[in-house]
Design a protein around this motif. Structure first.
Motif, short mmCIF file in Angstrom:
data_model
loop_
_atom_site.label_atom_id
_atom_site.label_comp_id
_atom_site.label_asym_id
_atom_site.label_seq_id
_atom_site.Cartn_x
_atom_site.Cartn_y
_atom_site.Cartn_z
N TYR A 318 0.81 -1.21 0.00
CA TYR A 318 0.00 0.00 0.00
C TYR A 318 0.84 1.27 0.00
O TYR A 318 0.39 2.32 -0.42
CB TYR A 318 -0.93 0.01 1.21
N ASN A 319 2.08 1.17 0.48
CA ASN A 319 2.95 2.35 0.48
C ASN A 319 3.88 2.39 -0.73
O ASN A 319 4.82 3.16 -0.76
CB ASN A 319 3.77 2.42 1.78
N SER A 324 0.60 2.25 -6.43
CA SER A 324 -0.52 3.16 -6.25
C SER A 324 -0.93 3.82 -7.56
O SER A 324 -2.12 4.01 -7.84
CB SER A 324 -0.17 4.24 -5.22
N LYS A 340 -3.01 -6.06 -0.97
CA LYS A 340 -1.60 -6.41 -0.73
C LYS A 340 -1.36 -7.91 -0.78
O LYS A 340 -0.22 -8.34 -0.94
CB LYS A 340 -1.10 -5.82 0.57
N HIS A 353 -9.85 -3.83 0.51
CA HIS A 353 -8.86 -3.23 -0.38
C HIS A 353 -8.51 -1.82 0.07
O HIS A 353 -9.22 -1.21 0.88
CB HIS A 353 -9.37 -3.23 -1.83
N TRP A 354 -7.43 -1.30 -0.49
CA TRP A 354 -6.93 0.01 -0.11
C TRP A 354 -7.63 1.10 -0.90
O TRP A 354 -7.68 1.07 -2.13
CB TRP A 354 -5.44 0.10 -0.34
N GLU A 361 -7.85 0.87 4.42
CA GLU A 361 -8.54 -0.27 3.84
C GLU A 361 -10.05 -0.11 4.03
O GLU A 361 -10.51 0.36 5.06
CB GLU A 361 -8.09 -1.57 4.53
#
Length: 411
Positions: A318-319, A324, A340, A353-354, A361
């Protein structure tokens, strides 16, 4: 201080054939996916139970990430009796970083933007991640005398070369990126230079770029400017002085189209202020987008244009900036779920999900349903193939189908 900082420790060749053979076997055991390799090499789809899965042509680990992981694994082989530390994360993927921790590599954490190096000794080994590290951090580690294993990506170092050139020419580096990202912090530290007199400004998006462009053209409220870009400018930055001569660079994982638009808008603002005939005196830019990042963005766009898809799954940390942006591209075209790992596919009705906009999330209901559906899958440059395979397997499990039977029928 320059990039050629004198090492207090001797250089050690980690990439000997013997070491690399050991590393290859271990890395493949952790991250390899025969299923993904089969689908990638054959270009085939996988269908069953009303689901058809289609992979983008380019996805997953890039060369820079593979090299960083190989070097981290090699470090454990070459220095089996030493304490080994990793500066933050090797790449932005939690599973990969957790695997390194399980291998005994300890993580050095940043506290208020500064890595805590307390307890390090000259007998220790420190791994520098793929996105590099700030000059001051490197200097502190070298002063301690640690053995350094530097996995910084070559594309990142190309950007550093450019901002050093800007600094030498007296130009401010305008960096298109995320001011809080490790790579951008490392790049900004190179823009400042040994004497601390270099200048930088980080712009995150086109809205911030337009604000800067207006200031270049017309001037403005200096305090308002500095407040808006707090944490994203060099010490002593003065927009009335340091926007007169600029060079554009970028975080390598940003979207190419946006970086090009940042360049175009700043170039036009400089031209409007100083005249086209004086543009060369006030503006510089180079293409420093990572090739692997662009390849994955292009492959996704190609799949979205070419295939009839009902939804897209993007797999990765996510990071991760480049991951992204893949999710961002997908969102503009069709329902997109940024996960992820496969555990986020809770059921055919629920997926966790993000949410890029909320930074957290979320759970979406009714995402897969029961009918015929075409699913596109891609992954960021820091995502290993085994996580992609597990995602594919989980998709078919939700319809009561085993992937092994589908592969047997497709060969």
């Amino acid at each position: 201080m320059t990039e050629k900082i004198q090492q207090k420790t001797s250089k050690v060749n980690l990439r000997t054939p013997e070491v690399m053979n050991l590393v290859k076997a271990e890395v493949e055991s952790h991250y390899r996916s025969p299923l993904v390799e089969y689908l990638r090499t054959t270009g085939r789809y996988l269908s069953g139970g009303g689901i058809t899965v289609k992979l983008a042509k380019a996805f997953g680990f890039c060369y820079g990430v593979e090299r960083a992981i190989d070097l981290a694994y090699a470090t454990t082989k070459v220095f089996p009796t030493k304490r080994i530390y990793l500066l933050g994360e090797i790449i932005h993927n939690p599973e990969v970083n957790d695997q390194l921790t399980a291998m005994g590599i300890k993580r050095l954490q940043a506290v208020q933007g500064r890595y805590s190096l307390d307890g390090l000794t000259a007998d220790d080994v420190v791994i520098i991640p793929a996105f590099g590290a700030e000059v001051e951090t490197m200097k502190r580690i070298q002063q301690i005398g640690c053995q350094i294993v530097d996995t910084t990506c070559g594309d990142v170092m190309t950007v550093w070369k450019r901002v050093r050139q800007y600094r030498n020419e007296g130009a401010t580096s305008i960096i298109h990126g995320k001011a809080w990202h490790e790579e951008t912090k490392a790049t900004a530290s190179r823009a400042i230079g040994e004497d601390g007199n270099g200048q930088y400004l980080v712009v995150y998006n086109l809205e911030e770029t337009d604000y800067v462009c207006n200031y270049i053209r017309y001037g403005g409220d200096k305090q308002e400017f500095l407040q808006k870009f707090k944490g994203a400018v060099s010490p002593g930055f003065d927009p009335d002085i340091h926007l007169r001569h600029v060079g554009v660079a970028n975080q390598t994982t940003m979207m190419r189209g946006e970086t090009e638009e940042v360049q175009r808008r700043i170039c036009k603002a400089i031209e409007d202020r100083y005249g086209k005939e004086n543009l060369h005196k006030h503006f510089r830019f180079f293409d420093t987008i990572c090739g692997a990042t662009q390849e994955r963005q292009d492959a996704l766009l190609d799949m979205l244009d070419r295939e009839k898809l009902d939804l897209l799954i993007v797999v990765g940390g996510y990071n991760s900036s480049n991951t992204s942006h893949l999710a961002e591209i997908g969102e503009g075209r069709l329902p997109t779920y940024f996960i992820k790992n496969a555990e986020k596919l809770i059921s055919s009705q629920q997926i966790r999900h993000w949410n890029l906009h909320e930074g957290r999330e979320v759970i979406t209901e009714g995402w897969l349903g029961e009918g015929e559906i075409n699913v596109g899958i891609t992954a960021g440059a820091s995502c290993p193939n085994n996580l992609i395979e597990e995602t594919i397997q989980r998709l078919f499990e939700l319809r009561g189908i085993g992937v092994e039977s589908l592969l047997a029928n497709s060969k």
